[in-house]
Design a protein around this motif. Structure first.
Motif, short mmCIF file in Angstrom:
data_model
loop_
_atom_site.label_atom_id
_atom_site.label_comp_id
_atom_site.label_asym_id
_atom_site.label_seq_id
_atom_site.Cartn_x
_atom_site.Cartn_y
_atom_site.Cartn_z
N UNK A 1 18.52 75.98 -19.94
CA UNK A 1 18.37 76.14 -21.39
C UNK A 1 17.48 75.04 -21.95
N UNK A 2 16.83 75.32 -23.05
CA UNK A 2 16.03 74.32 -23.74
C UNK A 2 15.94 74.69 -25.22
N UNK A 3 15.51 73.73 -26.03
CA UNK A 3 15.28 74.00 -27.44
C UNK A 3 16.28 73.41 -28.40
N UNK A 4 17.34 72.82 -27.89
CA UNK A 4 18.32 72.22 -28.79
C UNK A 4 17.77 70.95 -29.43
N UNK B 1 17.22 74.28 -41.80
CA UNK B 1 16.12 74.30 -40.84
C UNK B 1 16.30 75.36 -39.77
N UNK B 2 15.38 75.32 -38.80
CA UNK B 2 15.37 76.33 -37.74
C UNK B 2 15.21 75.67 -36.37
N UNK B 3 15.74 76.35 -35.38
CA UNK B 3 15.55 75.98 -33.98
C UNK B 3 15.44 77.26 -33.17
N UNK B 4 14.77 77.15 -32.04
CA UNK B 4 14.68 78.28 -31.12
C UNK B 4 15.13 77.83 -29.74
N UNK B 5 16.18 78.47 -29.26
CA UNK B 5 16.70 78.18 -27.93
C UNK B 5 16.10 79.15 -26.92
N UNK B 6 15.87 78.63 -25.73
CA UNK B 6 15.38 79.47 -24.64
C UNK B 6 16.26 79.27 -23.42
N UNK B 7 16.38 80.32 -22.63
CA UNK B 7 17.13 80.26 -21.39
C UNK B 7 16.38 81.04 -20.33
N UNK C 1 27.60 72.76 -28.80
CA UNK C 1 26.83 72.92 -27.57
C UNK C 1 26.64 74.41 -27.36
N UNK C 2 25.42 74.82 -27.18
CA UNK C 2 25.09 76.24 -27.00
C UNK C 2 24.85 76.52 -25.52
N UNK C 3 25.51 77.57 -25.04
CA UNK C 3 25.43 77.94 -23.63
C UNK C 3 24.80 79.32 -23.49
N UNK D 1 24.88 91.74 -11.43
CA UNK D 1 25.68 92.30 -10.35
C UNK D 1 27.15 92.00 -10.57
N UNK D 2 27.63 92.24 -11.76
CA UNK D 2 29.01 92.06 -12.24
C UNK D 2 29.53 90.64 -12.11
N UNK D 3 28.64 89.67 -11.95
CA UNK D 3 29.03 88.27 -11.89
C UNK D 3 28.47 87.54 -13.10
N UNK D 4 29.29 86.69 -13.71
CA UNK D 4 28.85 85.90 -14.87
C UNK D 4 28.32 84.55 -14.41
N UNK D 5 27.23 84.14 -15.03
CA UNK D 5 26.64 82.83 -14.76
C UNK D 5 26.42 82.12 -16.09
N UNK D 6 26.66 80.81 -16.06
CA UNK D 6 26.53 79.99 -17.28
C UNK D 6 25.48 78.90 -17.08
N UNK D 7 24.79 78.57 -18.17
CA UNK D 7 23.92 77.42 -18.15
C UNK D 7 24.70 76.15 -18.41
N UNK D 8 23.99 75.03 -18.41
CA UNK D 8 24.65 73.74 -18.56
C UNK D 8 24.90 73.37 -20.02
N UNK D 9 24.26 74.10 -20.92
CA UNK D 9 24.45 73.86 -22.35
C UNK D 9 23.37 72.98 -22.95
N UNK D 10 23.10 73.21 -24.22
CA UNK D 10 22.16 72.40 -24.97
C UNK D 10 22.75 72.09 -26.34
#
Length: 115
Positions: free
Chosen positions: A6-9, A16-22, A92-94, A100-109
């Motif tokens: 993830x990035x953009x935090x 204001x505004x922000x744009x998060x990317x993953x 913190x945004x994740x 393939x029916x499996x969930x994956x998470x980012x590290x958060x920003x």
């Protein structure tokens, strides 16, 4: 192995505004939905916005009309455009994907909105 970055935090004033990317990389098959969740201090993690492979979008009521989720299927990326930010959006945004029916998470920003 699937990796989410993830990035953009950052820190922004209210209004204001922000744009998060993953960006998702690795052995990704049958990528279904991609989404953003957030967790504020002392609170449970909550869904912010999700988007499925066919483009179906779901928003939390608290962000509807202010946030926009989008995805780039060719690059396995998901974005969150956040406008009219409020102090209560601080969290913190994740990034989360289901492949393939499996969930994956980012590290958060971290997103911090000052009043």
């Amino acid at each position: 192995q699937v990796n989410l970055v993830e990035s953009g935090g950052g820190l922004v004033q209210a209004g204001g505004s922000l744009r998060l990317s993953c960006a998702a990389s690795g052995s990704i098959f049958s990528l279904n939905y991609m989404g953003w969740y957030r967790q504020a201090p002392g609170k449970q993690r909550e869904m912010v916005a999700t988007i499925t492979s066919d483009g179906t979008i779901n928003y939390a009521p608290s962000v509807k009309g202010r946030f926009t989720i989008s995805r780039d299927n060719t690059r396995n990326k998901v974005y969150l455009q956040m406008n009219s930010l409020k102090p209560e959006d601080t969290a913190v945004y994740y990034c989360k994907i289901q492949a393939s029916v499996t969930d994956y998470w980012g590290q958060g920003t971290q997103v911090t909105v000052s009043s």
